[in-house]
Design a protein around this motif. Structure first.
Motif, PDB file in Angstrom:
ATOM      1  N   PRO A  89      49.486  29.198  48.504  1.00  0.00           N
ATOM      2  CA  PRO A  89      50.380  29.606  49.668  1.00  0.00           C
ATOM      3  C   PRO A  89      50.875  31.160  49.145  1.00  0.00           C
ATOM      4  N   VAL A  90      51.110  31.248  48.062  1.00  0.00           N
ATOM      5  CA  VAL A  90      51.626  32.487  47.292  1.00  0.00           C
ATOM      6  C   VAL A  90      50.882  33.789  47.799  1.00  0.00           C
ATOM      7  N   LEU A  91      49.526  33.706  48.016  1.00  0.00           N
ATOM      8  CA  LEU A  91      48.688  34.818  48.697  1.00  0.00           C
ATOM      9  C   LEU A  91      48.347  34.575  50.085  1.00  0.00           C
ATOM     10  N   THR A  92      48.054  33.273  50.435  1.00  0.00           N
ATOM     11  CA  THR A  92      47.340  33.073  51.699  1.00  0.00           C
ATOM     12  C   THR A  92      48.419  33.319  52.701  1.00  0.00           C
ATOM     13  N   THR A  93      49.941  33.335  52.540  1.00  0.00           N
ATOM     14  CA  THR A  93      50.983  33.751  53.420  1.00  0.00           C
ATOM     15  C   THR A  93      50.886  34.969  53.611  1.00  0.00           C
ATOM     16  N   LEU A  94      50.536  35.793  52.490  1.00  0.00           N
ATOM     17  CA  LEU A  94      50.438  37.399  52.755  1.00  0.00           C
ATOM     18  C   LEU A  94      49.014  37.828  53.628  1.00  0.00           C
ATOM     19  N   GLY A  95      48.034  36.930  53.457  1.00  0.00           N
ATOM     20  CA  GLY A  95      46.726  37.442  53.862  1.00  0.00           C
ATOM     21  C   GLY A  95      46.070  38.225  52.836  1.00  0.00           C
ATOM     22  N   ILE A  96      46.221  38.257  51.550  1.00  0.00           N
ATOM     23  CA  ILE A  96      45.647  39.011  50.755  1.00  0.00           C
ATOM     24  C   ILE A  96      44.913  37.953  49.724  1.00  0.00           C
ATOM     25  N   SER A  97      44.157  38.572  49.026  1.00  0.00           N
ATOM     26  CA  SER A  97      43.098  37.832  47.874  1.00  0.00           C
ATOM     27  C   SER A  97      42.850  38.639  46.747  1.00  0.00           C
ATOM     28  N   LEU A  98      42.737  37.912  45.486  1.00  0.00           N
ATOM     29  CA  LEU A  98      42.489  38.598  44.208  1.00  0.00           C
ATOM     30  C   LEU A  98      40.958  38.448  44.185  1.00  0.00           C
ATOM     31  N   GLY A  99      40.403  39.484  43.602  1.00  0.00           N
ATOM     32  CA  GLY A  99      39.006  39.778  42.973  1.00  0.00           C
ATOM     33  C   GLY A  99      39.045  39.952  41.514  1.00  0.00           C
ATOM     34  N   TYR A 100      37.543  39.926  40.939  1.00  0.00           N
ATOM     35  CA  TYR A 100      37.618  40.274  39.419  1.00  0.00           C
ATOM     36  C   TYR A 100      36.518  40.910  39.134  1.00  0.00           C
ATOM     37  N   ARG A 101      36.715  41.547  37.935  1.00  0.00           N
ATOM     38  CA  ARG A 101      35.397  41.879  37.286  1.00  0.00           C
ATOM     39  C   ARG A 101      35.540  41.494  35.782  1.00  0.00           C
ATOM     40  N   ILE A 102      34.641  40.921  35.420  1.00  0.00           N
ATOM     41  CA  ILE A 102      34.687  40.334  34.076  1.00  0.00           C
ATOM     42  C   ILE A 102      33.464  40.912  33.064  1.00  0.00           C
ATOM     43  N   HIS A 103      33.884  41.336  31.931  1.00  0.00           N
ATOM     44  CA  HIS A 103      33.049  42.063  31.079  1.00  0.00           C
ATOM     45  C   HIS A 103      32.958  40.982  29.835  1.00  0.00           C
ATOM     46  N   ASP A 104      31.722  41.332  29.118  1.00  0.00           N
ATOM     47  CA  ASP A 104      31.761  40.619  27.760  1.00  0.00           C
ATOM     48  C   ASP A 104      31.955  41.416  26.778  1.00  0.00           C
ATOM     49  N   SER A 105      32.909  41.176  25.744  1.00  0.00           N
ATOM     50  CA  SER A 105      33.517  42.184  24.539  1.00  0.00           C
ATOM     51  C   SER A 105      32.353  41.791  23.611  1.00  0.00           C
ATOM     52  N   CYS A 106      31.604  40.970  23.539  1.00  0.00           N
ATOM     53  CA  CYS A 106      30.636  40.525  22.467  1.00  0.00           C
ATOM     54  C   CYS A 106      31.316  40.362  21.084  1.00  0.00           C
ATOM     55  N   SER A 148      40.533  38.421  20.331  1.00  0.00           N
ATOM     56  CA  SER A 148      40.971  38.693  19.113  1.00  0.00           C
ATOM     57  C   SER A 148      41.982  39.977  19.373  1.00  0.00           C
ATOM     58  N   SER A 149      43.085  40.100  18.050  1.00  0.00           N
ATOM     59  CA  SER A 149      43.951  41.043  18.334  1.00  0.00           C
ATOM     60  C   SER A 149      43.162  42.242  17.949  1.00  0.00           C
ATOM     61  N   GLU A 150      42.319  42.323  17.129  1.00  0.00           N
ATOM     62  CA  GLU A 150      41.734  43.753  17.031  1.00  0.00           C
ATOM     63  C   GLU A 150      41.387  44.329  18.166  1.00  0.00           C
ATOM     64  N   ILE A 151      40.525  43.559  18.860  1.00  0.00           N
ATOM     65  CA  ILE A 151      39.979  44.094  20.075  1.00  0.00           C
ATOM     66  C   ILE A 151      41.191  44.483  21.164  1.00  0.00           C
ATOM     67  N   SER A 152      42.106  43.495  21.219  1.00  0.00           N
ATOM     68  CA  SER A 152      43.252  43.700  22.120  1.00  0.00           C
ATOM     69  C   SER A 152      44.154  45.057  21.733  1.00  0.00           C
ATOM     70  N   ILE A 153      44.272  45.419  20.491  1.00  0.00           N
ATOM     71  CA  ILE A 153      44.872  46.479  19.950  1.00  0.00           C
ATOM     72  C   ILE A 153      44.035  47.667  20.442  1.00  0.00           C
ATOM     73  N   SER A 154      42.856  47.728  20.264  1.00  0.00           N
ATOM     74  CA  SER A 154      41.994  48.865  20.506  1.00  0.00           C
ATOM     75  C   SER A 154      42.040  49.136  22.203  1.00  0.00           C
ATOM     76  N   VAL A 155      41.959  48.027  22.902  1.00  0.00           N
ATOM     77  CA  VAL A 155      41.835  48.113  24.469  1.00  0.00           C
ATOM     78  C   VAL A 155      43.237  48.507  24.809  1.00  0.00           C
ATOM     79  N   ALA A 156      44.415  48.179  24.304  1.00  0.00           N
ATOM     80  CA  ALA A 156      45.731  48.430  24.547  1.00  0.00           C
ATOM     81  C   ALA A 156      45.935  49.624  24.550  1.00  0.00           C
ATOM     82  N   ARG A 157      45.538  50.475  23.583  1.00  0.00           N
ATOM     83  CA  ARG A 157      45.733  51.887  23.382  1.00  0.00           C
ATOM     84  C   ARG A 157      44.938  52.895  24.518  1.00  0.00           C
TER      85      ARG A 157
END
Length: 921
Positions: A89-106, A148-157
């Protein structure tokens, strides 16, 4: 946040990089996509690494290798969470939806950054790249990942440039909590500072103080290592070794590093506990190497990086690696996700938009034990076995947080229109809002973290089935403590029997002695010296006893109160002496009563009459003074005992001195001297003068330096005794009594030949000799003796002196009074004199009052006879006459010489005469 100029500069560089990448191979397409009004990016390690490229001459896109069930399951968890949010109901009451694009960090930083270009591209901008904006993907409002933290640090920058919110579900590096450097980074897991804190608390509770650490050479491994070492050192835990493995599994140094780590573990055989922040595959290789070396069993404390991974076991069984205590993130309800996996094979339309799922179904046949597909294995069961409860729940929390933030924004504006919602708006909403999941409310703290604590798991093997998700305790970071689940309290307790210390604990009574340059956990246990103690284990120094009241032996765990010693009432020797003193008092009182009752008899009058009562009274005081030598001494007691004895015994000896002087007077035949002595002889004046001199001595003693209580401290005892104050005064008091005794002895010695029956001089001589001998023995004994029995020495001498006088002066007379009554008559006295005269021996009769009756016989009052020196020729016969002319009607035939109150008789008395005397000695 960086200045605006720097941001524009970085954007230009990023645009050029993206353009260059397009020429190489364009952007890598997302592995899984789904349309929606708000698009969420996902970054998951679908593969464990990339293939090595030994010769790199131009930018290229490496090929990912080794499909990862863990990463794939995490990506499916995001897909399932997005679909669940779209139905809520959090989204259906507003008539919106979430989509996604998922990538492989390998599991590779460079690959993750390439994928990140898809998340950060601006579809409304065409910088000459010829991008078709009509077919461009909608912008990403938030990113979930990485692991992993190493990837998250690089992505976060990179994401910081556009303030695109990033929510990691597994990155725990401490640096990511710094909001100055990573303002857009959030995570649904606690920082490593809490994980290392929990590990250190577990080690402390288990008394494991000598541990090893295995970690990876990356941001996560280095950060966790630094945090652990810092907190462990503060808690008294020492790190025996630190083995750092290459972060990449494909590194050429990886194999040698693992071999080196195994050799270090083999060498440090007394390290029974190892903390590991390594990756699952690295731990698998390490365990295989240790098994080949035949390394002993250990306790492994696993971090969240591998605590929930069965991959570690490989083809080994749990007994091959030892006991594993794992720290994992809090789990949630996995039932909805399990149902999703069970129905996954029926959703064929999803495969078209999910290349990861397509690759999963195309995997080559392998055995079920390897965790991958086989012809007889249902795919859902494989995924269920690899669905880490904690990470799935963390992914679900990240999606739920974004869904609630989007709902909050879209409730105020139209989110259907592209470009209406900006990433920084979502970030701002995420920071301050709360969201619900499974009927519980959650929110990010000021550091962007959600800290729910940790589940402590214990790996078990039951009937060949290994369970790595058995939660035995829960760690609460708020109060840094553990709560044990029902029935599992003893599970960790059993592990605590493992001893992992460099040196054994120093027991109470010892202290730690550290060698310079060694770990603080390596030490030598040294016994505390005398009068020092340690009352706890592992004390760094011994405490000192209060040597005035306490003592301790070498190696003591506590101080013992020193025994207070004194000549106590309960001491057997004291009881014996007190009994003698009490008996002496009773005897003195009985003798006094007997003498009072027979005060008119010749024996009592011969003993001195009133003087005998004074002597008995002084003996009572002397006996009483002996009582003050027993018990805990006080200053008053110390003063009383010596003064009372000194005065009492001085009075006693003074009275005896008076009786002794009569002998000297009786034997002084020189008329001139006799007259002088007769005039000086004043009994009571002599007694008062003698006692007065002793009173003066004692008064000066008490005023100038009086006796007082003193505590003498010895090794194990405290002796409570009397300090006599002035030893000179004490000596003067005793010497004065000795001088009086010597005078008594000298005077009495001259009368030793008087009639035996009434020989007072003999008893005086013996009693004074006994007194002098006992006190002569006392002096050297008193000087050389110490301890609680010192008062007993003086007490014994006092009793000897008292009993000597009592026995010599009074007991013989009591015997005559009680048992020889026929000798206690006037006629018996005269008969003794008559017989003595007939033998031709000069008799000196000192008579107090003599009255000779006209009718018959002699009437003698208070006669006292003394032994004289060898017979001396009397003076020329003359009529008997007294000095005071009170003797009448004496027969001229009787030759008498009258000396003061005494009569010398020579010759034979032929008839009775009436003699009357008025003077008394």
């Amino acid at each position: 946040m960086a200045p605006m100029g720097d941001v524009l500069h970085l954007l230009v560089i990023l645009s050029l990089l993206e353009k260059g990448n397009a020429k190489v191979g364009h952007f890598k397409a997302a592995g899984a996509t789904a349309p929606g009004d708000i698009i969420i990016g996902g970054l998951f390690p679908i593969h464990e690494g990339v293939e090595e490229s030994p010769n790199i001459s131009a930018p290229h896109e490496p090929q990912c290798a080794r499909f990862s069930m863990d990463g794939f399951t995490q990506a499916l968890a995001m897909i399932h969470a997005v679909e669940s949010a779209n139905r809520s109901p959090v989204l259906t009451t507003l008539g919106i939806s979430l989509g996604y694009r998922i990538h492989d960090s390998c599991s590779d930083v460079t690959t993750a950054l390439r994928a990140l270009a898809d998340f950060t591209q601006d579809p409304t901008t065409d910088c000459g790249g010829g991008a078709n904006t009509s077919n461009s993907s909608p912008p990403i409002m938030a990113v979930i990942g990485a692991t992993s933290s190493e990837i998250s640090i690089s992505v976060a920058r990179q994401l910081n440039l556009k303030l695109i919110p990033q929510i990691s579900y597994a990155s725990t590096a401490i640096i990511l909590s710094d909001k100055n450097r990573f303002p857009a980074f959030l995570r649904t897991v606690p920082s490593d500072v809490y994980q290392t804190q929990a590990m250190v608390q577990l080690l402390s509770d288990s008394k494991w103080t000598w541990v090893g650490v295995v970690t990876t050479d990356g941001d996560y491994g280095r950060s966790a290592l630094d945090s652990f070492v810092s907190q462990a050192t503060a808690s008294g835990i020492c790190v025996a070794f630190k083995e750092i493995l290459p972060n990449s599994l494909t590194s050429p140094d990886s194999e040698s590093a693992i071999s080196q780590a195994a050799a270090t573990l083999q060498l440090n055989h007394n390290v029974k506990v190892v903390v590991s922040f390594a990756k699952p595959t690295q731990m698998m290789y390490l365990y295989q190497k240790l098994r080949s070396l035949g390394s002993g069993e250990r306790v492994w404390v696993a971090s969240d990086s591998w605590s929930s991974s069965k991959e570690v076991l490989g083809e080994m069984d749990l007994p091959d690696i030892g006991n594993v205590v794992g720290f994992s993130f809090k789990r949630g309800n996995l039932a909805p996700f399990h149902r999703y996996l069970m129905n996954l094979s029926d959703i064929n339309d999803v495969i078209g938009n999910n290349s990861f799922l397509k690759e999963f179904y195309s995997l080559p046949n392998r055995s079920e034990d390897s965790g991958v597909l086989s012809s007889s294995t249902v795919p859902a069961e494989i995924l269920l076995n690899n669905s880490h409860v904690n990470l799935v729940f963390n992914v679900e929390m990240a999606v739920s947080a974004i869904a609630h933030a989007v709902a909050d924004i879209c409730s105020k504006k139209d989110c259907k229109t592209p470009g209406t919602v900006q990433p920084w708006e979502v970030l701002e909403t995420l920071r301050g809002s709360r969201f619900e999941l499974e009927r519980k409310s959650y929110s990010f703290d000021q550091k962007g973290d959600i800290n729910l604590g940790y589940d402590v798991t214990l790996w078990r093997s039951v009937r060949g089935v290994i369970n790595i998700h058995d939660v035995v305790a829960v760690y609460h970071p708020i109060n840094n403590s553990f709560s044990y689940t029902s029935g599992n309290t003893n599970n960790l307790t059993d592990l605590r029997d493992v001893v992992s210390v460099c040196s054994p604990s120093c027991e109470p009574g010892k202290f730690k002695k550290f060698a310079q340059g060694q770990h603080t956990c390596c030490y030598e246990c040294i016994n505390c010296t005398e009068n020092h103690y340690s009352n706890n284990t592992d004390m760094h120094q011994c405490l000192s006893c209060d040597t005035k009241r306490e003592w301790s032996l070498e190696g003591s765990s506590g101080c013992t109160h020193k025994t207070l010693e004194f000549f106590s009432w309960q001491d057997g020797f004291a009881v014996a002496l007190l009994t003698l003193a009490a008996l002496g008092i009773v005897l003195v009182l009985l003798v006094g009563a007997l003498f009072l009752h027979h005060h008119q008899t010749p024996v009592v009058r011969a003993a001195g009459g009133p003087l005998s009562q004074i002597i008995l009274l002084s003996l009572v005081g002397s006996f009483v003074s002996a009582v003050f030598f027993v018990g805990h001494p006080s200053s008053l007691q110390c003063k009383v005992r010596q003064v009372l004895f000194g005065l009492s015994f001085t009075l006693c000896v003074s009275c005896i001195l008076v009786k002794s002087l009569k002998i000297l007077l009786a034997f002084q035949l020189n008329p001139d001297r006799k007259d002088v002595l007769r005039r000086l002889y004043q009994p009571y004046a002599i007694i008062c003068l003698s006692v007065a001199l002793q009173v003066l001595t004692c008064t000066l003693w008490l005023v100038l330096q009086s006796p007082r209580e003193k505590a003498t401290v010895f090794t194990t005892t405290v002796l409570a005794e009397c300090d006599e104050g002035s030893q000179v005064a004490f000596g003067v008091m005793l010497c004065y009594i000795a001088v009086l005794a010597l005078v008594c002895f000298a005077c009495a010695f001259k009368g030793r030949k008087l009639p035996q029956k009434y020989n007072e001089a003999r008893f005086i001589t013996f009693s004074m000799l006994l007194y002098l001998m006992s006190w002569l023995i006392f002096v050297p004994v008193y000087v050389t003796t110490s301890g609680k029995y010192l008062p007993a020495v003086e007490m014994v001498v006092i009793l000897i002196s008292n009993y000597g006088i009592l026995s010599c002066h009074f007991f013989p007379k009591c015997y005559v009074i009680l048992f020889k009554k026929e000798h206690n008559t006037k006629s018996a006295f005269m008969k003794n004199i008559y017989e003595y005269s007939r033998k031709g021996i000069t008799v000196s009769s000192s008579v107090s009052e003599i009255s000779v009756s006209q009718t018959e016989g002699y009437r003698i009052s208070s006669p006292s006879f003394f032994m004289s020196p060898p017979p001396i020729e009397p003076t020329a016969p003359q009529n008997c006459w007294s000095v005071d002319q009170n003797i009448q009607s004496i027969d001229t035939a009787t030759h008498c010489t009258v000396v003061d109150n005494g009569v010398f008789v020579t010759g034979q008395l032929t008839r009775p005469h009436r003699l009357r005397r008025s003077m008394s000695l």
